[in-house]
Scaffold this motif. Structure first.
Motif, PDB file in Angstrom:
ATOM      1  N   VAL A 134       0.863  -1.180   0.000  1.00 53.79           N
ATOM      2  CA  VAL A 134       0.000   0.000   0.000  1.00 53.79           C
ATOM      3  C   VAL A 134       0.897   1.227   0.000  1.00 53.79           C
ATOM      4  O   VAL A 134       2.072   1.140   0.358  1.00 53.79           O
ATOM      5  CB  VAL A 134      -0.929   0.016   1.241  1.00 53.79           C
ATOM      6  N   PRO A 135       0.374   2.381  -0.386  1.00 51.35           N
ATOM      7  CA  PRO A 135       1.202   3.594  -0.320  1.00 51.35           C
ATOM      8  C   PRO A 135       1.552   3.931   1.127  1.00 51.35           C
ATOM      9  O   PRO A 135       0.697   3.916   2.010  1.00 51.35           O
ATOM     10  CB  PRO A 135       0.315   4.663  -0.954  1.00 51.35           C
ATOM     11  N   SER A 136       2.806   4.235   1.350  1.00 50.37           N
ATOM     12  CA  SER A 136       3.239   4.625   2.686  1.00 50.37           C
ATOM     13  C   SER A 136       2.550   5.911   3.114  1.00 50.37           C
ATOM     14  O   SER A 136       2.439   6.863   2.345  1.00 50.37           O
ATOM     15  CB  SER A 136       4.757   4.826   2.707  1.00 50.37           C
ATOM     16  N   ALA A 137       2.104   5.943   4.350  1.00 50.34           N
ATOM     17  CA  ALA A 137       1.488   7.158   4.876  1.00 50.34           C
ATOM     18  C   ALA A 137       2.495   8.290   4.990  1.00 50.34           C
ATOM     19  O   ALA A 137       2.142   9.467   4.898  1.00 50.34           O
ATOM     20  CB  ALA A 137       0.873   6.876   6.243  1.00 50.34           C
ATOM     21  N   LEU A 138       3.765   7.936   5.142  1.00 47.08           N
ATOM     22  CA  LEU A 138       4.798   8.953   5.330  1.00 47.08           C
ATOM     23  C   LEU A 138       5.434   9.389   4.012  1.00 47.08           C
ATOM     24  O   LEU A 138       5.661  10.585   3.797  1.00 47.08           O
ATOM     25  CB  LEU A 138       5.882   8.435   6.272  1.00 47.08           C
ATOM     26  N   THR A 139       5.704   8.433   3.118  1.00 47.68           N
ATOM     27  CA  THR A 139       6.446   8.745   1.893  1.00 47.68           C
ATOM     28  C   THR A 139       5.645   8.569   0.610  1.00 47.68           C
ATOM     29  O   THR A 139       6.042   9.085  -0.425  1.00 47.68           O
ATOM     30  CB  THR A 139       7.692   7.863   1.792  1.00 47.68           C
ATOM     31  N   GLY A 140       4.548   7.809   0.655  1.00 44.12           N
ATOM     32  CA  GLY A 140       3.803   7.527  -0.565  1.00 44.12           C
ATOM     33  C   GLY A 140       4.367   6.369  -1.360  1.00 44.12           C
ATOM     34  O   GLY A 140       3.776   5.944  -2.355  1.00 44.12           O
ATOM     35  N   LEU A 141       5.510   5.825  -0.943  1.00 48.13           N
ATOM     36  CA  LEU A 141       6.108   4.679  -1.625  1.00 48.13           C
ATOM     37  C   LEU A 141       5.357   3.401  -1.254  1.00 48.13           C
ATOM     38  O   LEU A 141       4.749   3.316  -0.183  1.00 48.13           O
ATOM     39  CB  LEU A 141       7.580   4.544  -1.239  1.00 48.13           C
ATOM     40  N   PRO A 142       5.376   2.386  -2.139  1.00 47.09           N
ATOM     41  CA  PRO A 142       4.692   1.124  -1.801  1.00 47.09           C
ATOM     42  C   PRO A 142       5.402   0.407  -0.651  1.00 47.09           C
ATOM     43  O   PRO A 142       6.619   0.191  -0.691  1.00 47.09           O
ATOM     44  CB  PRO A 142       4.772   0.317  -3.107  1.00 47.09           C
ATOM     45  N   PRO A 287      -0.566  14.850   0.347  1.00 47.99           N
ATOM     46  CA  PRO A 287      -1.170  14.329  -0.889  1.00 47.99           C
ATOM     47  C   PRO A 287      -0.069  13.950  -1.882  1.00 47.99           C
ATOM     48  O   PRO A 287       0.899  14.694  -2.056  1.00 47.99           O
ATOM     49  CB  PRO A 287      -2.003  15.515  -1.394  1.00 47.99           C
ATOM     50  N   ARG A 288      -0.216  12.782  -2.507  1.00 44.03           N
ATOM     51  CA  ARG A 288       0.813  12.288  -3.420  1.00 44.03           C
ATOM     52  C   ARG A 288       0.273  12.144  -4.840  1.00 44.03           C
ATOM     53  O   ARG A 288      -0.934  12.074  -5.066  1.00 44.03           O
ATOM     54  CB  ARG A 288       1.348  10.945  -2.934  1.00 44.03           C
ATOM     55  N   GLN A 289       1.207  12.102  -5.791  1.00 43.66           N
ATOM     56  CA  GLN A 289       0.869  11.940  -7.200  1.00 43.66           C
ATOM     57  C   GLN A 289       1.923  11.068  -7.861  1.00 43.66           C
ATOM     58  O   GLN A 289       2.992  10.828  -7.294  1.00 43.66           O
ATOM     59  CB  GLN A 289       0.835  13.299  -7.905  1.00 43.66           C
ATOM     60  N   ALA A 290       1.610  10.587  -9.046  1.00 46.97           N
ATOM     61  CA  ALA A 290       2.601   9.837  -9.815  1.00 46.97           C
ATOM     62  C   ALA A 290       3.642  10.804 -10.371  1.00 46.97           C
ATOM     63  O   ALA A 290       3.296  11.874 -10.884  1.00 46.97           O
ATOM     64  CB  ALA A 290       1.932   9.079 -10.957  1.00 46.97           C
ATOM     65  N   ALA A 291       4.895  10.430 -10.237  1.00 49.16           N
ATOM     66  CA  ALA A 291       5.971  11.296 -10.723  1.00 49.16           C
ATOM     67  C   ALA A 291       5.932  11.405 -12.242  1.00 49.16           C
ATOM     68  O   ALA A 291       5.745  10.406 -12.944  1.00 49.16           O
ATOM     69  CB  ALA A 291       7.318  10.751 -10.276  1.00 49.16           C
ATOM     70  N   THR A 292       6.102  12.617 -12.732  1.00 47.38           N
ATOM     71  CA  THR A 292       6.127  12.869 -14.177  1.00 47.38           C
ATOM     72  C   THR A 292       7.291  13.803 -14.487  1.00 47.38           C
ATOM     73  O   THR A 292       7.146  15.028 -14.483  1.00 47.38           O
ATOM     74  CB  THR A 292       4.809  13.501 -14.653  1.00 47.38           C
ATOM     75  N   PRO A 293       8.478  13.260 -14.720  1.00 49.83           N
ATOM     76  CA  PRO A 293       9.647  14.101 -14.975  1.00 49.83           C
ATOM     77  C   PRO A 293       9.428  15.024 -16.165  1.00 49.83           C
ATOM     78  O   PRO A 293       8.860  14.627 -17.187  1.00 49.83           O
ATOM     79  CB  PRO A 293      10.766  13.099 -15.250  1.00 49.83           C
ATOM     80  N   ALA A 294       9.870  16.243 -16.018  1.00 46.84           N
ATOM     81  CA  ALA A 294       9.727  17.222 -17.097  1.00 46.84           C
ATOM     82  C   ALA A 294      10.645  16.867 -18.260  1.00 46.84           C
ATOM     83  O   ALA A 294      11.793  16.453 -18.057  1.00 46.84           O
ATOM     84  CB  ALA A 294      10.039  18.612 -16.582  1.00 46.84           C
ATOM     85  N   LYS A 295      10.127  17.015 -19.486  1.00 46.34           N
ATOM     86  CA  LYS A 295      10.980  16.803 -20.657  1.00 46.34           C
ATOM     87  C   LYS A 295      12.053  17.883 -20.745  1.00 46.34           C
ATOM     88  O   LYS A 295      13.177  17.627 -21.190  1.00 46.34           O
ATOM     89  CB  LYS A 295      10.113  16.777 -21.911  1.00 46.34           C
ATOM     90  N   VAL A 296      11.684  19.092 -20.340  1.00 46.94           N
ATOM     91  CA  VAL A 296      12.643  20.204 -20.317  1.00 46.94           C
ATOM     92  C   VAL A 296      12.620  20.794 -18.911  1.00 46.94           C
ATOM     93  O   VAL A 296      11.779  21.649 -18.594  1.00 46.94           O
ATOM     94  CB  VAL A 296      12.291  21.276 -21.367  1.00 46.94           C
ATOM     95  N   PRO A 297      13.490  20.337 -17.998  1.00 49.07           N
ATOM     96  CA  PRO A 297      13.506  20.872 -16.625  1.00 49.07           C
ATOM     97  C   PRO A 297      13.790  22.372 -16.614  1.00 49.07           C
ATOM     98  O   PRO A 297      14.625  22.867 -17.370  1.00 49.07           O
ATOM     99  CB  PRO A 297      14.644  20.089 -15.970  1.00 49.07           C
TER     100      PRO A 297
END
Length: 427
Positions: A134-142, A287-297
């Protein structure tokens, strides 16, 4: 004339009559010519009595057809040629024998009849699928669900030159950074998903770190504290894990000079928490979201000014890991446990009022209220507002439109900054 109508005597008739007389069984006369009673009477009147012709002598015993039958077997006497009665008897005999044989075969070879059991409808119970992670309550990681059920444990870690490199900072789920005293920064490292055996060096408490710990309902490990901080622990109901009252759960290393040599382990602190009843933590997760790296940081480099060159921080975006490599005093910030550079997934700069106590030594942060916030993730920067309404409440981050800013899963590093000009970034 009358003699012309005399019936011709047939030997067969005389033989049957003789057999009838010997056996006492009437012979079948169905083969004789049919005569009416009147014809029989007329014939008897015209025909004189005739003597019975004797049977021809024989030296051989009587055949089956000729053998005398007496008693109860007399009815089985046969005649030849067979008459109607013989044919009926033979048919009855065949039926009886055939029926008996068929009955014997049926009873011998037929399978036993077993009464069938009534069919019972099988009701399938719904399968309850228990998630493995499950998503970690602290980090959002599984993580395993059991980890979310455990307590959050906070540890005060110092950042003086004598304390570097620290142990355990790279494993923390959330880290708060601020100036503790004399321009020297200090960290509050929060653990729930991970439990490093070596965490430190550990130093004294401050009120604003306690307020941040309360937002996660965390235990608070420290070695003493400022007079105000020690008083606030009791007033605010902080889950106190002070080394002075739990000395057996801390140890001093020999390769560091005091007071920079106090260490502990998260598993050991968890035992102390269990004895005190701190077995779980009730808090609001980021609140957490799926990471979406920028194409142009657009924010590859982050500069945070705190108190001077030895404590100012620089982050460099690493597109390969979608994280930020942390440096301070111009060198990579290393975790001694892993000998790797610390690299949080999310970097947050909290701009909040900062001052120094009347003693001219201890820092003061106004952490309850609101102010500007800079959120760095995916190689981008989002400018918004932070808000914290009470000691036990969680930080809320919103963007310029008022929408909640969701964070990427992974380590989140938050630094208290005195003013907005102390936060800069470059592409």
């Amino acid at each position: 004339m009358i003699d012309d109508f005399k019936p011709v005597s047939r030997p067969g008739k005389s033989l049957r009559k003789a057999l009838s007389e010997r056996t006492g069984v009437a012979t079948n006369t169905d083969t004789e010519s049919f005569k009416t009673p009147e014809e029989v009477a007329a014939a008897q009147a015209l025909e004189p009595p005739t003597a019975i012709e004797p049977l021809p002598p024989t030296d051989s015993p009587p055949t089956a057809l000729q053998a005398p039958h007496k008693g109860r077997f007399a009815v089985l006497a046969l005649h030849w040629p067979p008459g109607r009665k013989e044919w009926i008897s033979l048919a009855v005999f065949v039926l009886l024998v055939g029926g008996a044989s068929a009955g014997w075969l049926l009873t011998r070879h037929a399978a036993p009849v077993v009464a069938s059991k009534p069919r019972v409808a099988v009701v399938k119970k719904p399968v309850v699928v228990v998630p493995t992670t499950v998503p970690s309550a602290l980090t959002g990681l599984p993580v395993a669900p059991s980890l979310n059920a455990g307590p959050v444990t906070g540890v005060m870690i110092e950042n003086s030159d004598e304390a570097r490199p620290q142990s355990g900072l790279g494993s923390a789920g959330v880290v708060f950074e601020a100036i503790a005293e004399g321009g020297i920064t200090r960290f509050l490292a929060l653990f729930q998903d991970t439990a490093p055996d070596n965490v430190g060096p550990i130093r004294s408490a401050r009120p604003y770190y306690e307020q941040w710990a309360l937002g996660f309902d965390a235990g608070y490990a420290h070695v003493g504290g400022s007079p105000e901080a020690l008083a606030d622990i009791k007033t605010w109901g902080v889950r106190d894990l002070d080394q002075y009252y739990n000395g057996g759960s801390y140890h001093r290393v020999s390769n560091r000079a005091a007071p920079h040599n106090v260490y502990t382990g998260i598993a050991i602190l968890n035992q102390v928490e269990a004895k005190k009843g701190y077995t779980s933590s009730n808090f609001t997760s980021f609140p957490r979201q799926a990471a979406t790296p920028a194409k142009v940081p657009t924010a590859r480099t982050i500069n945070l000014t705190l108190s001077g060159p030895d404590y100012n921080v620089v982050y460099q975006y690493n597109a390969a890991t979608n994280s930020y490599l942390r440096s301070e005093a111009g060198v990579p910030h290393i975790d001694a446990n892993t000998n790797t550079q610390i690299s949080p997934k999310v970097v947050i700069a909290l701009v909040m009022p900062y001052s120094i106590e009347a003693d001219g030594y201890h820092s003061v942060y106004t952490t309850i209220g609101s102010g500007p916030v800079y959120v760095f993730q995916d190689g981008l920067m989002t400018v918004g507002q932070w808000a914290k309404s009470s000691n036990a409440s969680q930080f809320i981050f919103t963007d310029s439109s008022g929408a909640v800013i969701k964070l990427n899963p992974g380590q989140t590093w938050l630094t208290a900054i005195a003013k907005t000009s102390n936060v800069t970034s470059t592409p």
